[in-house]
Write an enzyme that holds these catalytic residues in place. Structure first.
Site, PDB file in Angstrom:
ATOM      1  N   ASP A 258       0.815  -1.200   0.000  1.00  0.00           N
ATOM      2  CA  ASP A 258       0.000   0.000   0.000  1.00  0.00           C
ATOM      3  C   ASP A 258       0.860   1.267   0.000  1.00  0.00           C
ATOM      4  O   ASP A 258       1.836   1.371   0.763  1.00  0.00           O
ATOM      5  CB  ASP A 258      -0.905  -0.009   1.236  1.00  0.00           C
ATOM      6  CG  ASP A 258      -1.779   1.215   1.348  1.00  0.00           C
ATOM      7  OD1 ASP A 258      -2.685   1.366   0.510  1.00  0.00           O
ATOM      8  OD2 ASP A 258      -1.555   2.032   2.265  1.00  0.00           O
ATOM      9  N   GLU A 295       1.591   0.036  -4.852  1.00  0.00           N
ATOM     10  CA  GLU A 295       0.699   1.147  -5.156  1.00  0.00           C
ATOM     11  C   GLU A 295       1.525   2.426  -5.104  1.00  0.00           C
ATOM     12  O   GLU A 295       2.122   2.746  -4.073  1.00  0.00           O
ATOM     13  CB  GLU A 295      -0.445   1.246  -4.145  1.00  0.00           C
ATOM     14  CG  GLU A 295      -1.387   2.398  -4.476  1.00  0.00           C
ATOM     15  CD  GLU A 295      -2.230   2.858  -3.301  1.00  0.00           C
ATOM     16  OE1 GLU A 295      -3.145   3.668  -3.535  1.00  0.00           O
ATOM     17  OE2 GLU A 295      -1.963   2.443  -2.162  1.00  0.00           O
TER      18      GLU A 295
END
Length: 598
Positions: A258, A295
């Site tokens: 993330d 990401e």
């Protein structure tokens, strides 16, 4: 692994704790000798060996005579994030996936799901019952949103505070392993979303143990993880061990990292490169190379550059430009970062190269943005038209079908599933789910609830000035976010499901689409007409995809792009809820796929 617990064949448990801050650490274990004084090493790790306890026993640490604290590397928190940790014996699970071989990465079709809203029950056991459905749809890889232990029973997972633990009400470690094993039995790979850029606030006791955080950098969630300052060796080992924990004990096929743009590290080997190196080492031992997906909103090609060439060694990146370009073009939204998008040429460039911004000036950032990426293979990019962020980080959590027409949704799906990239579907997208995906939490601290509510309102200020987001702490907010796959059986939901099913079948069976081959792909963009033409494949197997992003019919002669081709798939066909079209004329917001005739 240096952090956490392990069990030897003779039933002895080893406890290892990185805690350079306290002068004294005691271990309390149920079913053991009571209180055990731990031994401190020069590296800041405390260790103890305890014979006798059974799996399922609770344990906790006491620092300098203070309150009992859960293990920062706990594998299960059955009494919540403030309670004691539970001993977990990982060797007891009866795995059946010894012969499993993950699908080739270039053939991945990813399905992102949230365990708590994927089914009515919100458990791994219930999710297993839907794996056959995903396989039949054409999904090859399931991406699970974070399952690390979080406060309460409702959360997206990005507020986790014990990264090694599996949320108890989802099913805990046994439930997650059963899910992975069942997925592998059906040929599905499983990727877990992990958060290495911050930890949640409630139940976060790490500051008492050691220098896990630093004020040298700031993130939207507070202080950054200390990957490069004093005491950072043990912190880096914490996250490196976490990666190995998931890949080995849970047989995962990869991890999605993330928001890596909020991971700060000035040491010679960046923590991302070290993570990819550890993943490669795990792959060498297990015979299955894990996939790491990052990401990143900075459009950095270095993320997927090999480590020996100065890169981070990731295998793929979530590439936002495709989503933003399609979304902005179809919805007309220009608030926030959507100010950078809205041109058809940006859709074409993202599909052709991977990103729309490769060093051009960004009005939103007020600076040049991105790096060239045309040289990277298509499997380096993960595209979507919906995901948890782009839906859930809206004030009202609206999915695409609530924002644009039915025909525009089919058009977006066609662009996604024919692009030379790895496609990601967000749960329910395949049948046009129109229930929202809202932000929900279950914090026990009132001040924290108020802070979250205020923060959400401030976050949406640029996007939705006249809308109030639902209360994230209300149980009804989670309930409203559950998908309902039975919708796929009737009406327009059935037509959308048929469209996705046919596109996925074509992607799976047609040689021109099976792999994200950018080399044999050509684009023509007619901005004024709203027409985008894409030809994919080698001679003799080529497809021509025509996309009309305009609200007016578009004139297009397919023979001009692929002589002698025939229509293979048409979004305006009544099988897919359309009203029909004419040869050479594309209805508004439609897609038509032609096949080369040999």
């Amino acid at each position: 692994m240096r952090h956490g617990i392990s069990k030897t064949d003779d039933g002895t448990w080893t406890f290892s704790l990185y805690a350079p801050n306290p002068e004294r650490v005691e271990l309390h274990v149920e079913g053991g000798p009571g209180t055990v004084a731990m031994n401190r090493g020069p590296d800041g790790f405390w260790r103890a060996e305890v014979p006798g306890p059974q799996a399922g026993a609770r344990y906790a640490y006491v620092l300098d005579g203070g309150d009992k604290r859960p293990d920062p590397a706990s594998h299960l928190q059955e009494e919540g994030v403030h309670g004691p940790s539970t001993l977990v014996a990982h060797d007891a699970f009866p795995w059946t996936d010894a012969g499993f071989v993950p699908p080739p990465r270039e053939e991945w079709v990813i399905y992102e799901l949230h365990v708590g809203t994927f089914t009515e029950e919100g458990t791994f056991q219930a999710a297993i019952k839907r794996l056959d459905y995903l396989t039949a749809l054409g999904v090859t890889t399931v991406e699970v949103m974070p399952v690390a232990a979080f406060p309460g029973e409702r959360n997206w997972g990005y507020d986790g505070v014990q990264p090694f633990a599996v949320q108890a009400n989802y099913g805990g470690p046994e439930g997650f392993k059963a899910f992975v094993d069942a997925a592998h039995a059906r040929g599905l790979a499983v990727v877990l979303d992990v958060v290495y850029n911050h930890l949640g606030p409630e139940g976060n006791y790490l500051r008492e143990f050691g220098p896990y955080f630093t004020d040298r950098y700031q993130t939207p969630w507070g202080e950054a993880i200390n990957f490069d300052g004093p005491g950072s060796d043990g912190v880096r080992a914490y996250f490196l061990d976490n990666l190995e924990h998931w890949l080995t004990r849970y047989h995962l096929d990869g991890l999605r990292l993330d928001a890596v743009f909020m991971i700060f590290d000035e040491r010679p080997e960046h923590i991302l490169a070290e993570l990819s190196r550890r993943a490669a080492e795990v792959g060498e031992r297990t015979g299955r190379e894990p996939v790491l997906m990052a990401e990143d909103c900075l459009n950095r090609a270095s993320l997927v550059r090999p480590r020996d060439s100065g890169g981070m060694g990731m295998q793929a990146m979530w590439a936002d430009d495709f989503h933003h370009a399609v979304h902005s073009l179809l919805t007309g939204e220009r608030g926030g970062y959507y100010i950078d998008y809205g041109a058809l040429e940006q859709v074409a460039r993202a599909m052709e190269d991977g990103w729309a911004y490769q060093g051009e000036y960004s009005p939103f950032r007020r600076r040049a943005h991105g790096e060239p990426c045309g040289h990277l293979p298509g499997e380096s990019f993960v595209f979507c038209i919906q995901n948890h962020d782009q839906v859930g980080n809206r004030a009202l959590g609206e999915r695409l079908p609530s924002l644009v027409s039915f025909e525009a949704c089919k058009l977006a799906a066609a662009a996604l599933l024919t692009a030379p990239a790895v496609p990601l579907l967000f749960m329910g997208e395949e049948f046009g789910e129109d229930a929202p995906f809202l932000y929900f939490i279950d914090h026990g601290d009132k001040w924290l609830l108020d802070a979250v509510r205020e923060g959400r309102a401030e976050e949406f200020a640029d996007f939705f000035k006249d809308k109030e987001p639902p209360d994230p702490a209300a149980p009804e907010t989670l309930a409203a976010s559950r998908i309902a796959p039975e919708k796929r059986l009737t009406g327009r939901h059935a037509a959308m499901f048929a469209w996705y099913s046919r596109l996925l079948e074509l992607r799976r069976t047609h040689q021109a689409l099976r792999r994200p081959d950018k080399e044999h792909c050509r684009f023509w963009c007619f901005e004024r007409e709203g027409l985008l033409a894409m030809r994919r494949g080698r001679p003799g197997e080529r497809l021509l995809c025509l996309f009309n992003f305009s609200d007016k019919p578009a004139s297009a002669d397919p023979d001009a792009f692929l002589p002698g081709c025939r229509v293979l798939l048409d979004s305006s066909n009544d099988d897919f809820g359309g009203t029909g079209g004419e040869p050479g004329l594309l209805p508004p917001y439609s897609a038509r796929i032609h096949e080369e005739q040999t």
